[in-house]
Design a protein around this motif. Structure first.
Motif: not given
Lengths: 253, 253
Positions: B142-156, B12-25
């Protein structure tokens, strides 16, 4: 036809019903509450007479609605001396608690109520029951015309089970959100981060069925993740919940 | 800048990311999956070359995205011989599993994904982490331009706890809906009866906070109802969950 009612109770359900009836052509005679302050507050809002003692209930009403804590119903009933048509609004107290009244039944709104939230009562499903078909049709008409037309007839056994289903899927869900919020707070992450995930989970469960909607480590059988997550939980009780729900999920596979 | 990627995984995640990237450059070089059928299906959709063996990965990419089951990440990593910039998308697997790569990190979408549901990926919060500030800013861009700008930096460590919070409030909630549905089914009541209650509970929890949103017999301390409800549960494991969550609710009072 039911045109005149009294309400015992001044909590969320009592308030919501009283407010709904105020907008309709229904006369509310008494609002009865142990606390005169609460009785007076609600009574003023709906143009009723406040009382603190059930012995002071006006006898000239078509329906008495008892909307108090489950544990208090029995006690309230014991103190009513009039043989009025009576319903209570509890999901889990059986109809037999009202058996001393010739006409009695239940009008249970299947929704969660808090003072802070406006609820559109016409969207609320009502589970109803009565000891006579005459009272049952009167209640149906009363609800349909004044409150909600989402009416389901049930007996007390079914109603208890529906109430249990509601507790599991509403109260328990909220407790899990409280636990999740505590975990996030420990690492300074705002609770709101969960909102897209939780809302999509619920929307999905009702759109495609909860069985298909289920994802996550327990569903996938990711043993390492399950072990690691359990070890992150400091509360013994919550860890026990984690293990048991994981078992339920794994069994369903 | 990240312009060329490959994806390991076809879920599911791989497919969603791939589809989102397809729409972008973005140029997707390889889709790698253990199943040639799945690899070919997704690769065709996004104009990539399908492979079943990580040894066949094209070396000329800016980022390799590993989006497979938590338990499979270690095995996948062991078989990659190129020193590519690599991220995985798991919520609970630590970043150290990728330590053999000079540049590595994590891009974890905090949402539940199922094939049957369309997700607006631009609404999904992403938790990110990287072992160098250069890779981190590249991933952010990469995320901001192609996928989502809701980004949170975290450690493991934080990410594991956020993932646990997600499991409790999403997966476990859905399992409770499954249990509730079974109870309703036993008395021929449709699952949909729960929808207004559950949706209001969740909306309320995010509007006024889950602590204030909590209602029900455990919160009120209605002992009779709690005892009766527990006795209605036939599954020993679910009864244990009922008792434990009731304790958690009662403790919070």
């Amino acid at each position: 036809m039911i045109k005149t009612v009294s309400i015992i109770g001044s909590g969320n359900v009592a308030t919501l019903l009283a407010k709904a009836l105020l907008k309709k052509d229904i006369n509310i005679k008494n609002i009865c509450s142990r606390s005169m302050r609460n009785a007076a507050k609600l009574a003023e809002l709906v143009d009723a007479k406040p009382i603190i003692n059930v012995a002071d209930l006006d006898s000239d009403i078509d329906l008495l609605i008892i909307s108090v804590n489950d544990d208090s119903i029995k006690n309230v009933v014991a103190n009513i001396e009039l043989d009025l048509p009576v319903v209570h609004t509890s999901g889990s107290v059986g109809v037999e608690v009202l058996s001393k009244f010739s006409n009695h039944g239940i009008v249970y709104p299947f929704q969660t109520f808090s003072k802070e939230r406006e609820i559109n009562i016409s969207e609320v499903p009502f589970l109803i029951e009565a000891n006579s078909s005459m009272l049952k049709s009167k209640i149906e008409q009363f609800l349909q015309e004044n409150i909600s037309n989402k009416i389901h007839e049930t007996d007390s056994v079914s109603r208890s089970k529906i109430h249990l289903a509601g507790v599991l899927s509403s109260n328990f869900t909220i407790q899990l959100l409280i636990e999740a919020k505590k975990i996030l707070k420990s690492i300074d992450i705002p609770f709101e981060l969960l909102e897209p995930l939780v809302k999509e989970s619920i929307a999905k469960a009702f759109a495609i069925g909860p069985e298909k909607a289920l994802t996550g480590p327990a569903k996938r059988g990711d043993e390492d993740t399950i072990r690691k997550q359990a070890s992150l939980i400091t509360s013994k009780t919550l860890r026990s919940v984690y293990q048991d729900v994981t078992i339920l999920i794994a069994k369903g596979q």
